[in-house]
Write a protein that holds these residues in place. Structure first.
Motif, PDB file in Angstrom:
ATOM      1  N   UNK A 364       0.838  -1.187   0.000  1.00 36.36           N
ATOM      2  CA  UNK A 364       0.000   0.000   0.000  1.00 36.36           C
ATOM      3  C   UNK A 364       0.880   1.246   0.000  1.00 36.36           C
ATOM      4  N   UNK A 365       0.259   2.383  -0.362  1.00 37.59           N
ATOM      5  CA  UNK A 365       1.020   3.629  -0.477  1.00 37.59           C
ATOM      6  C   UNK A 365       1.240   4.287   0.873  1.00 37.59           C
ATOM      7  N   UNK A 366       0.236   4.236   1.757  1.00 38.81           N
ATOM      8  CA  UNK A 366       0.347   4.879   3.061  1.00 38.81           C
ATOM      9  C   UNK A 366       0.116   3.864   4.165  1.00 38.81           C
ATOM     10  N   UNK A 367       0.809   4.047   5.270  1.00 42.11           N
ATOM     11  CA  UNK A 367       0.738   3.088   6.358  1.00 42.11           C
ATOM     12  C   UNK A 367      -0.667   2.973   6.946  1.00 42.11           C
ATOM     13  N   UNK A 368      -1.450   4.057   6.843  1.00 39.34           N
ATOM     14  CA  UNK A 368      -2.809   4.036   7.398  1.00 39.34           C
ATOM     15  C   UNK A 368      -3.690   2.989   6.727  1.00 39.34           C
ATOM     16  N   UNK A 369      -3.367   2.597   5.504  1.00 40.51           N
ATOM     17  CA  UNK A 369      -4.180   1.611   4.789  1.00 40.51           C
ATOM     18  C   UNK A 369      -4.086   0.217   5.398  1.00 40.51           C
ATOM     19  N   UNK A 370      -3.086  -0.010   6.243  1.00 39.71           N
ATOM     20  CA  UNK A 370      -2.875  -1.360   6.772  1.00 39.71           C
ATOM     21  C   UNK A 370      -3.987  -1.803   7.706  1.00 39.71           C
ATOM     22  N   UNK A 371      -4.648  -0.861   8.388  1.00 37.65           N
ATOM     23  CA  UNK A 371      -5.596  -1.220   9.444  1.00 37.65           C
ATOM     24  C   UNK A 371      -6.700  -2.147   8.937  1.00 37.65           C
ATOM     25  N   UNK A 372      -7.271  -1.849   7.774  1.00 32.02           N
ATOM     26  CA  UNK A 372      -8.367  -2.677   7.253  1.00 32.02           C
ATOM     27  C   UNK A 372      -7.907  -4.099   6.985  1.00 32.02           C
ATOM     28  N   UNK A 373      -6.672  -4.263   6.537  1.00 35.90           N
ATOM     29  CA  UNK A 373      -6.167  -5.607   6.227  1.00 35.90           C
ATOM     30  C   UNK A 373      -5.830  -6.376   7.500  1.00 35.90           C
ATOM     31  N   UNK A 374      -5.356  -5.683   8.506  1.00 33.08           N
ATOM     32  CA  UNK A 374      -5.116  -6.359   9.781  1.00 33.08           C
ATOM     33  C   UNK A 374      -6.429  -6.894  10.341  1.00 33.08           C
ATOM     34  N   UNK A 375      -7.471  -6.084  10.273  1.00 28.79           N
ATOM     35  CA  UNK A 375      -8.775  -6.525  10.772  1.00 28.79           C
ATOM     36  C   UNK A 375      -9.300  -7.716   9.970  1.00 28.79           C
ATOM     37  N   UNK A 376      -9.210  -7.639   8.651  1.00 34.19           N
ATOM     38  CA  UNK A 376      -9.728  -8.713   7.800  1.00 34.19           C
ATOM     39  C   UNK A 376      -8.958 -10.014   8.021  1.00 34.19           C
TER      40      UNK A 376
END
Length: 591
Positions: A364-376
């Protein structure tokens, strides 16, 4: 005593003998061209690390160059360890004599050897960002957030060699005074002060040039002004300097790297020669072709079949995008009920090979995008590891353990450093208000690894130095069977069987607070190169996903598809709907 040269190997089908017989024609030519200045343009999957290490082995085992006269310079601890591991296979015990450094560890070695010439007092140390931020805030009577912003601006000044002005120039002067008063240097000073010392003291510079008769610089496209000068000073104008890199992977302009370094090298070394490693051994023909189209170039060097098309998918939102990725991972592994079995399956390369979790990466481009994938992934029971390019210094667990190690400890002299680290972790867990258990466990593992390294050798002061030189990504374990979550920048230099490049939307890729604002100019060109780097991490399968709308700039906003998607020919891509599963909301393909 040097080991005798290896006996000539039997001629290979390519007609070459000895160490170079293991290389393709382009790699062998680059490895054998050992005199003078040389530029090697090496694209993704072209075997540049293989060429570099075989070049050193060829120098030492077949051309009579002492191992201690060879210097290889790269950027990260992880890269230096990979070089050392490969050299150990090629050179056995002689590999230990080869100098393998990051630019900053090389600068530190120079400052250690010539501290007085650099104007440093004995026992100088490398200060971390929290200490410098607090000191600057106090000195200028500003907030720590303001001090942090000024630290970043001063870092760019140091790396680029720019003069600076106004508050940034004042901040740099203040930091210099603080460093002299407290006998510390910062991370950027390791290169800046080493360069200044070699430029100021001809005798010191001559000693380093005499020490290293063959200099090799990997990932050359990432060098900044000071790193470039350091290479020139050590190699000399007539030295044997080989630079290896790829202009299409220059992605660090925001931190001072100079994307024009190859043109500058050709001007500074007019007698230099240029070679290319043209073949791509990593990716399928589809991925190589699509990546070339992104850059507006013809696809060259394809060595693998076309195979699976690139998958394009659009989800309704961030959660749906993450659910789609989780579902595809389960599908490719054979279903959720087979996940445990897959951990024990043999892995291979190429389409159809058995896969494990470690064969997947989400970029991903920004670290903030990781949260949704951690949850999934947590919901799906998919193990993952989030890798970050962040420095170890500043990690809450690392900072907590270093504070504990700095405290007086009865019986400390009787303890070795690994035991002290373990005791510090136990004490930090018990202490009220300490870092959380997961952060401490992670930090303990990192510090224990560093403590066992040759650079530290059980010395607590050296441990702090290595913490300053290391990032979290340096400790990524490819053997751990977990999906990798990382930014596109952090993925550089890595490869995976299956890659998901997510958030492929205008505003995120290319990144801009105003969609479409960076399509032209240097910033837009760098974003295009970053997308190229992300795509070319994939060996076998590549998925590009986006959302119809995401939370952006404080509100849910529709973001149009990335303009980069328009470069991909229709015959290379397929649009795919979500893989539906029970307990998940239905998702639609919107392409």
């Amino acid at each position: 005593e040097a080991a005798p040269p290896t006996a000539p190997a039997a001629p290979e089908a390519n007609g070459r003998m000895g160490i170079l017989a293991a290389l393709d024609a382009d790699q062998a030519q680059a490895a054998a061209m050992i005199d003078g200045a040389l530029t090697v343009i090496a694209g993704p999957g072209s075997g540049k690390t293989r060429m570099l290490t075989h070049r050193i082995a060829h120098l030492v085992r077949e051309r009579g160059v002492p191992a201690a006269s060879c210097l290889a310079v790269t950027f990260t601890r992880r890269a230096t360890e990979e070089l050392r591991a490969r050299l150990a296979v090629l050179l056995a015990e002689q590999a230990e004599a080869v100098a393998v450094h990051s630019f900053h560890s090389l600068g530190l070695a120079i400052l250690r050897a010539h501290g007085a010439a650099a104007g440093l007092a004995p026992g100088f140390r490398v200060a971390d960002e929290p200490e410098r931020k607090a000191a600057l805030a106090a000195a200028l009577a500003i907030s720590e957030s303001q001090a942090g912003r000024l630290l970043r601006a001063v870092s760019v000044l140091k790396r680029t060699g720019a003069a600076g002005e106004g508050e940034v120039l004042e901040a740099r002067a203040s930091l210099d005074r603080l460093g002299r008063a407290q006998n510390w240097v910062d991370f950027d000073d390791l290169v800046v002060m080493a360069v200044a010392t070699l430029e100021r003291d001809a005798e010191v510079a001559a000693a380093w040039r005499a020490r290293f008769t063959h200099v090799l610089a990997d990932e050359f496209q990432d060098v900044d002004e000071q790193q470039y000068r350091l290479l020139r000073l050590i190699a000399g104008s007539a030295g044997n300097l080989c630079v290896i890199g790829d202009p299409n992977q220059a992605i660090y302009g925001f931190r001072g790297a100079d994307a024009t370094c190859f043109e500058r090298f050709a001007r500074d070394f007019p007698a230099s020669r240029l070679l290319r490693l043209a073949r791509n051994y990593r990716s399928t023909g589809v991925i190589v072709t699509a990546a070339a189209q992104l850059l507006g170039e013809a696809a060259e060097g394809i060595t693998r079949p076309m195979q699976e098309k690139i998958v394009l998918h659009e989800a309704a939102g961030e959660a749906a995008e993450a659910d789609f990725v989780a579902a595809v991972i389960e599908e490719l592994l054979g279903g959720h009920d087979l996940l445990s079995a897959n951990r024990d399956r043999a892995r291979g390369s190429g389409a159809g090979a058995a896969l494990g979790f470690a064969d997947f990466a989400v970029l991903y481009r920004t670290d903030a995008q990781a949260a949704a994938f951690r949850d999934a992934f947590d919901r799906a029971g998919i193990p993952f590891r989030k890798s970050s390019p962040a420095r170890l210094a500043g990690h809450p667990g690392v900072d907590a353990l270093l504070r504990m190690l700095a405290e007086p400890d009865e019986g400390e002299a009787a303890r070795d450093l690994p035991s002290r680290i373990a005791a510090a972790a136990d004490a930090a867990r018990r202490r009220e208000g300490g870092a959380d258990a997961a952060a401490l466990a992670e930090a303990r593992g990192w510090l224990a690894t560093l403590a066992a390294s040759d650079e530290v050798a059980g010395d607590a002061a050296r441990l702090r130095e290595q913490v300053m030189l290391s990032t979290e990504a340096d400790f990524r374990d490819a053997r751990a069977d977990r999906v990798s979550l990382m930014t596109m920048h952090a993925a550089k230099g890595l490869e995976f069987a299956v890659v998901f490049v997510v958030g492929v939307e205008d505003g995120l890729m290319p990144f801009s607070w105003d969609a479409g604002a960076v399509e032209e100019g240097a910033a837009g060109a760098e974003e295009r190169r970053l997308f190229y780097v992300a795509m070319t991490r994939a060996r076998d399968r590549l998925f590009l996903t986006r959302t119809a709308a995401r939370f952006w700039r404080g509100a849910m906003r529709p973001l149009p598809p990335s303009p980069f998607l328009g470069t991909l020919a229709d015959d290379l891509v397929t649009r795919r709907a979500a893989v539906f599963r029970k307990r998940r909301p239905q998702q639609f393909t919107l392409f």
